[in-house]
Write an enzyme that holds these catalytic residues in place. Sequence first.
Site, mmCIF file in Angstrom:
data_model
loop_
_atom_site.group_PDB
_atom_site.id
_atom_site.type_symbol
_atom_site.label_atom_id
_atom_site.label_comp_id
_atom_site.label_asym_id
_atom_site.label_seq_id
_atom_site.Cartn_x
_atom_site.Cartn_y
_atom_site.Cartn_z
ATOM 1 C CB ILE A 99 30.265 45.232 -75.361
ATOM 2 C CG1 ILE A 99 28.934 45.155 -76.124
ATOM 3 C CG2 ILE A 99 30.324 46.406 -74.408
ATOM 4 C CD1 ILE A 99 27.717 44.900 -75.227
ATOM 5 C CB CYS A 100 29.822 48.488 -78.643
ATOM 6 S SG CYS A 100 29.085 49.734 -79.722
ATOM 7 C CB ALA A 101 33.589 50.955 -80.465
#
Length: 182
Positions: A99-101
């Site tokens: 998730i995200c980066a």
Amino acid sequence: MVYIILANGFEEIEALAAVDILRRGGAETATAGVGHRNVTGAHAIPVIADMTAEDVTPRAGDFVVIPGGLKGVENCEASEAVAKLLKAADECGATLCAICAGPRALCRLGLLDGVKITCYPGMDGQMAGAAVCGDSTVAAEKRITGRGPGSAIDFGLAILRAAKGDDAADKVAAEMHYTKAQ
């Protein structure tokens, strides 16, 4: 088993919301610290992981999760043990989640080549080989990705859905009084 990898600088809400949701839904879940069990999140929240990433031996049917938090992702990328773990998880047929980066750590190992994913806005250019979209969560080809901190509940529920089925995910969402944002 779901293994959530925690490196110093991890995004707390993305990791701990997933742990909470998965355990509520009856999915066996363990946190694994990179290099040691004592880790500190991006917002200075200390966590004692259940084990270290070096202790994880993935098997078919397992899930390995990389939360975001840019510093945490950088620390995962710098770890030979995490690279070995992610490659072994892919080879044995485990589901890789980020998730995200976090998807960047998978992209750098070529583990998202040609796969539809989502990631933190503005990181699209760092997701070489992946097909990036702007969805909250994407589940495709034994990969589950989430957009960012605001997608943490959706991400956790998507992993639970893949691990334990629709009924378990729907039950946890209802018990949490969760309604997906429109």
